[in-house]
Design a protein around this motif. Structure first.
Motif, PDB file in Angstrom:
ATOM      1  N   UNK A  19       0.885  -1.098  -0.133  1.00  0.00           N
ATOM      2  CA  UNK A  19       0.007  -0.195  -0.231  1.00  0.00           C
ATOM      3  C   UNK A  19       1.263   1.270   0.109  1.00  0.00           C
ATOM      4  N   UNK A  20       0.373   2.233  -0.447  1.00  0.00           N
ATOM      5  CA  UNK A  20       1.468   3.458  -0.693  1.00  0.00           C
ATOM      6  C   UNK A  20       1.471   4.491   0.580  1.00  0.00           C
ATOM      7  N   UNK A  21       1.539   3.760   1.786  1.00  0.00           N
ATOM      8  CA  UNK A  21       1.575   4.458   2.758  1.00  0.00           C
ATOM      9  C   UNK A  21       2.704   4.391   4.096  1.00  0.00           C
ATOM     10  N   UNK A  22       3.809   3.813   3.486  1.00  0.00           N
ATOM     11  CA  UNK A  22       5.152   3.812   3.972  1.00  0.00           C
ATOM     12  C   UNK A  22       5.287   2.821   4.889  1.00  0.00           C
ATOM     13  N   UNK A  23       5.928   1.599   4.775  1.00  0.00           N
ATOM     14  CA  UNK A  23       6.205   0.605   5.788  1.00  0.00           C
ATOM     15  C   UNK A  23       7.194   1.022   6.973  1.00  0.00           C
ATOM     16  N   UNK A  24       8.005   1.745   6.505  1.00  0.00           N
ATOM     17  CA  UNK A  24       9.330   2.179   7.388  1.00  0.00           C
ATOM     18  C   UNK A  24       8.518   2.954   8.639  1.00  0.00           C
ATOM     19  N   UNK A  25       7.494   3.965   8.400  1.00  0.00           N
ATOM     20  CA  UNK A  25       6.913   4.756   9.325  1.00  0.00           C
ATOM     21  C   UNK A  25       5.913   3.999  10.265  1.00  0.00           C
ATOM     22  N   UNK A  26       5.381   2.986   9.612  1.00  0.00           N
ATOM     23  CA  UNK A  26       4.627   1.939  10.527  1.00  0.00           C
ATOM     24  C   UNK A  26       5.306   1.217  11.536  1.00  0.00           C
ATOM     25  N   UNK A  27       6.310   0.634  10.888  1.00  0.00           N
ATOM     26  CA  UNK A  27       6.995  -0.365  11.623  1.00  0.00           C
ATOM     27  C   UNK A  27       7.848   0.624  12.971  1.00  0.00           C
ATOM     28  N   UNK A  28       8.143   1.583  12.544  1.00  0.00           N
ATOM     29  CA  UNK A  28       8.899   2.471  13.606  1.00  0.00           C
ATOM     30  C   UNK A  28       7.911   2.893  14.661  1.00  0.00           C
TER      31      UNK A  28
END
Length: 273
Positions: A19-28
Motif C-alpha cells: 500500500x502506498x503508505x510507508x512501511x518504514x513509518x508504521x514499523x517504527x
C-alpha cells in the motif's frame, strides 16, 4: 522479539509495503509503542527477514513478467526466431535505468537511522507522502503504457525514488506517483512500482545484512524471524493482489487522507510518550 511481535511486525511489513503508505513509518511507530528498539541489531536482522518476505511476495506475483524477460532475451540471441516486440526486455531496460540513481543512497542511508526513532519526523514525512498521493490523483493524461516509456521517463522515476530512502516516504507511493507524472496509467504505474521494488529492496537488504552482520547472529531468534517472514510473505501477496484489482477503481486521495490522519496521530504520540 517474541513470536507475537514477529507476527504483528511481519503483517505490518506486508500490508504497508505494497500500500502506498510507508512501511518504514508504521514499523517504527509500532516499534516505539510496543517497546521494540528499532535501531537494535536484532530488530535490524528481523527487518532483513521481513523484507525478504515481501520481496518474495513481489517475485511470486510478478513471476510471469520475469519469465517473459528471460524468454525474450533468449530468443533475441537466436537467429532461428524472427524479431518480436521486446516489451518485456524494454521493461527490464527501464528498470535498470530507474535503479541507477539509487546508488547515491548508499552514501546517506546509514545517516538516517536516527530518524526511525523520531516519531514527529515520521509523522511529517507520512503527511508529505499523502500530499504526493493527492497530487498524483489529479495528474492529467495518465494513459501511457510501460512500452511507451522513454529512458528519460525511467530516469525521472529513479530520481524520485531516492526520496523513499527517508523514513516515512513510501517507495511504492513514490514510484507510483512519479510514474503517473510521466504519463503512465495508474494500474501500470503500480505494476512498475511493484517490479522496481524487487531490485530496490534487494539492494537495501544487502546493505542491511552487511551492517547487521557485524554484531553477529543470535540463533535463538531464528523461529521468530521465520514466522515474521511468513507473515510478511502471505500478507504481501494478498495486498498486491488486492491493489491490482482495485487500483483503477480507488482514488489515491483515499490513501492520502489515511496518510494525513496517520501522520497527525504519529505527531500526537510524540507529545504523549
Amino acid at each position: 522479539m517474541n513470536i507475537f511481535n514477529a507476527i504483528l511486525f511481519g503483517l505490518i511489513q506486508g500490508i504497508t509495503e505494497y500500500f502506498p503508505i510507508s512501511s518504514s513509518a508504521h514499523l517504527a511507530v509500532f516499534g516505539n509503542l510496543f517497546g521494540v528498539n528499532t535501531v537494535d541489531y536484532n530488530y535490524s536482522m528481523f527487518s532483513v527477514f521481513a523484507h525478504f518476505g515481501t520481496i518474495m511476495a513481489a517475485i511470486i506475483v510478478c513471476w510471469n513478467d520475469f519469465a517473459d524477460m528471460i524468454y525474450e532475451i533468449a530468443i533475441m540471441r537466436s537467429s532461428e526466431h524472427s524479431k518480436p516486440h521486446y516489451n518485456a526486455v524494454k521493461t527490464l531496460y527501464l528498470m535498470i535505468i530507474s535503479c541507477i540513481p539509487l546508488i547515491s543512497g548508499i552514501f546517506i542511508i546509514n545517516r538516517l537511522n536516527s530518524l526511525y526513532s523520531t516519531t514527529w519526523f515520521l509523522g511529517v514525512a507520512v503527511i508529505l507522502n499523502g500530499v504526493l498521493l493527492f497530487i498524483a490523483d489529479h495528474f492529467p493524461n495518465c494513459n501511457k503504457g510501460i512500452g511507451k516509456m522513454t529512458a528519460l521517463d525511467a530516469l525521472v522515476v529513479g530520481i524520485a525514488q531516492i526520496c523513499s530512502i527517508f523514513p516515512g516516504i513510501s517507495r511504492t507511493g513514490t514510484v507510483l506517483c512519479s510514474s503517473m507524472a510521466v504519463g503512465l496509467k495508474k494500474d501500470l504505474a503500480y505494476k512498475y512500482a511493484l517490479l522496481l521494488s524487487i531490485p530496490a529492496a534487494l539492494g537495501a537488504n544487502i546493505l542491511q545484512i552487511f551492517s547487521s552482520a557485524a554484531y553477529g547472529f543470535e540463533w535463538n531468534m531464528l523461529p521468530g524471524f521465520l514466522v515474521g517472514t511468513a507473515a510478511s510473505l502471505v500478507s504481501g501477496i494478498l495486498i498486491i493482489k488486492l491493489m491490482q484489482k482495485i487500483c483503477n477503481h480507488v482514488r489515491l486521495s483515499y490513501f492520502a487522507y489515511y496518510c494525513w490522519v496517520a501522520g497527525v496521530l504519529f505527531i500526537i504520540l510524540t507529545m504523549i510518550f
